[in-house]
Design an enzyme around this catalytic site. Structure first.
Site, short mmCIF file in Angstrom:
data_model
loop_
_atom_site.label_atom_id
_atom_site.label_comp_id
_atom_site.label_asym_id
_atom_site.label_seq_id
_atom_site.Cartn_x
_atom_site.Cartn_y
_atom_site.Cartn_z
N LYS A 196 4.69 -6.64 4.27
CA LYS A 196 4.35 -5.28 3.89
C LYS A 196 4.33 -4.42 5.15
CE LYS A 196 1.00 -3.03 3.32
NZ LYS A 196 0.50 -2.09 4.31
N GLU A 226 8.53 6.91 3.33
CA GLU A 226 8.49 7.79 2.16
C GLU A 226 9.58 8.85 2.32
OE1 GLU A 226 5.05 10.40 0.11
OE2 GLU A 226 4.41 9.02 1.64
N THR A 242 0.87 -1.19 0.00
CA THR A 242 0.00 0.00 0.00
C THR A 242 0.90 1.24 0.00
OG1 THR A 242 -0.20 -0.07 2.40
CG2 THR A 242 -1.95 -1.14 1.12
N THR A 269 -0.63 -1.00 8.14
CA THR A 269 -0.65 -2.39 8.54
C THR A 269 0.71 -3.05 8.32
OG1 THR A 269 -2.96 -2.59 7.98
CG2 THR A 269 -1.69 -4.62 8.00
#
Lengths: 381, 381
Positions: free
Chosen positions: B171, B260, B148, B182
């Protein structure tokens, strides 16, 4: 209760002044009291800075006539030399006031693990001391002197219906987490109150205000709040508590919204919690959650992040009994009603998220306790 | 132990496949076992998503032959309908495999408080199921399907000296706090191990790895790790534990550094703590501290922030016994030695902070316990 001008200098007997020069700052606050009483609360960090150690010690022996504070160096994690330097700072001011160094409160904020710039402090003492006054400019100069990462000046003064005044200045900013830097608050009142009454009132007010921004256990090495009463006016404790709560909550909200680039104040009210501790934990988890903060900055109506934060806060939560409401821009959106999602609210929620102040109300539906916490959105500008 | 290619499909008996289309993703993992054993650990969040509820229930009744996972919708905070939808998802795959829905693990990640896109999932089931294979591309497709906010693919496979293979995909990203989203991990091995042995090993490995990034109590509504053994090769528990620890720590580090814009992996090793809990708390506080993260991003040698984080972590700390060392770029800087500041190290520290991986070692000097935690720097890009 009404707001008045003048910051801490609105309080009878209080004189102040400050200077800021590059990273260095020096502030002095003097209380000319009829009946002096002082109280303080200190960081719960186990690494505690030298000025707090000596101020706590001074308070254990008597009241504080004056406060000397510097910015640019926290004098934290500086060992024995740090303690000596903090005592030296108290001595600077006590010589001027011809009192004992133990009647001086000392506060520092800035970089940890560096020694005080004694040359700069000694070199600017006269300049500051000679200009202390009870003007509103003096209060503002005092605030500016202790600012570090702060972008907003934080001062507030109120006059209660009985004429008693309570005022405070603070530093601290709450962008990413409340521990983005030291939280200092210097509070003054002209009320006549015993040390015990002051202690009790200050603890309660701090718990409802700064501790709901500056999260317990996340406090910096240098956090402190000092309260000085000059004793010129009678005041019952209940009335005083209400006024002090108001002053502290006003300052706490200023801290909460003072994040670099922050655009919105977030207020989280949790009710219906099993215990007060649960309510506090859930409210703080919501305003601390980077997911909630970024959602609000991005006007992303992803309200599930609020519920998730309550869920991991440690508070007892029954997901089938939670209700959730957002309010802002004079609109409100009930998103969850007793565990049931209320559909069709996302457009209203987006426009609420455009508000400068956003209220998030969570009703846990399993008890009678409530709490409020404050934070700001998280931006990447 | 050596690294091998192929991700989870490097493990005998494992077939996988996934598809990602816009925000939606669907992944399928099937274990063709000689002697099947499975284990799982789940979020401690009190708001727990539907797929976790039914997978935990399924595990309490037996082992899991296969896993179906989706991204784009967390199916969390969705009440009774969410539970039905998660059962429906298990049913999709169990019909293909001609087994009971209770032999299927279900995982979801994405937005909270929305219902599953059943049309999309049903519409793509055949496409994914018909292509499951044991190719390395199939493992990678499976990882991509569950990503995601992730920017890096997370998969690792090792072969132990005895020939046993252990592999995993995950992930999750750890930019601001570990709860940025998550955390899912799907682990496979061809070892023959009992359910009890698997349970014990998985709990230990998760505690040393994901729980040192995904901080206890801060877990999202959907976090889970599932471990499936296909039972083709004998392996003693100790050897297996070492291999599983390695796989989980590798994945945890990938999660930690996947923020990020994050540029650096931070590893905090705390030793000399009074208790193991203290060591874990202090190590996590250091990598979670926004002050430490921003200092490292800014190459600001403000190491006092590390000490402050240890101080507020809740761990027992004596500031006169702390030692502190930074390592990176093949250089090291001892900044504090038993509470004494070591002067003249700031220039070396700046060049260490330029390293892609920075190791912060804190010796508390009051006990025998240690722990390691991982995080990344905090950027504003």
């Amino acid at each position: 209760m009404k707001h008045v001008e003048g910051g801490i200098c609105a309080v009878r007997g209080v004189k102040a002044k400050g200077i800021k020069q590059g990273k260095n700052g020096l502030a002095i606050m003097v209380a000319d009291a009829r009946e002096l009483a002082t109280s303080g609360v200190f960081t719960r960090n186990k690494v505690i800075a030298a000025p707090l150690i000596i101020t706590r010690e001074a308070l254990s022996k008597g009241d504080l006539k004056a406060i000397i504070a510097n910015s640019g160096c926290a004098n934290a994690f500086t060992g024995e030399k740090g303690i000596e330097d903090a005592r030296w700072m108290a001595g600077l001011l006590s010589k001027k006031l011809k009192c004992s160094p133990e009647e001086i409160g000392v506060a520092s904020t800035g970089v940890i693990g560096r020694y005080l710039d004694k040359t700069w402090l000694a070199g600017h003492l006269d300049e500051v001391y000679d200009q202390i006054s009870s003007s509103k400019e003096a209060s503002s100069a005092c605030v500016r002197a202790i600012m570090t990462t702060d972008t907003l000046m934080k001062e507030v003064a109120v006059e209660l219906d009985n004429g008693v005044r309570i005022a405070g200045i603070a530093k601290g900013s709450g962008m990413i987490e409340p521990n983005m830097g030291t939280m200092l608050a210097f509070l003054f009142t002209d009320a006549t109150l015993s040390r015990n009454a002051l202690d009790a009132c200050l603890r309660k007010a701090v718990d409802k205000s700064f501790n709901m921004v500056v999260v317990d256990g996340d406090t910096s090495t240098n956090d402190m709040a000092l309260l000085t009463a000059t004793g010129y006016r009678d005041c019952d404790e209940k009335t005083f508590q209400d006024g002090l709560d108001h002053v502290c909550i006003s300052l706490a909200k200023m801290i909460a919204k003072d994040g670099e680039g922050a655009t919105r104040l977030i207020e989280a009210r949790v009710s219906g919690a099993r215990t007060e501790g649960d309510a506090r934990a859930a409210a703080k988890a919501i305003v601390r959650s980077p997911l909630v903060k970024t959602a609000i900055y991005g006007k992303d109506p992803n309200w599930g992040r609020v519920v998730a934060a309550a869920g991991y806060s440690g508070a007892e939560v029954d997901q089938d009994r939670i209700s959730l409401k957002f309010t802002g821009n004079n609109k409100e959106a009930v998103l969850v009603d007793s565990g049931m999602i209320v559909e069709g609210k996302l457009e209203i929620l987006k426009s609420i998220m455009d508000s400068r102040e956003i209220l998030i109300e969570v009703e846990l539906g399993i008890g009678e306790n409530s709490a409020t916490a404050w934070g700001c959105d998280l931006t990447y500008d």
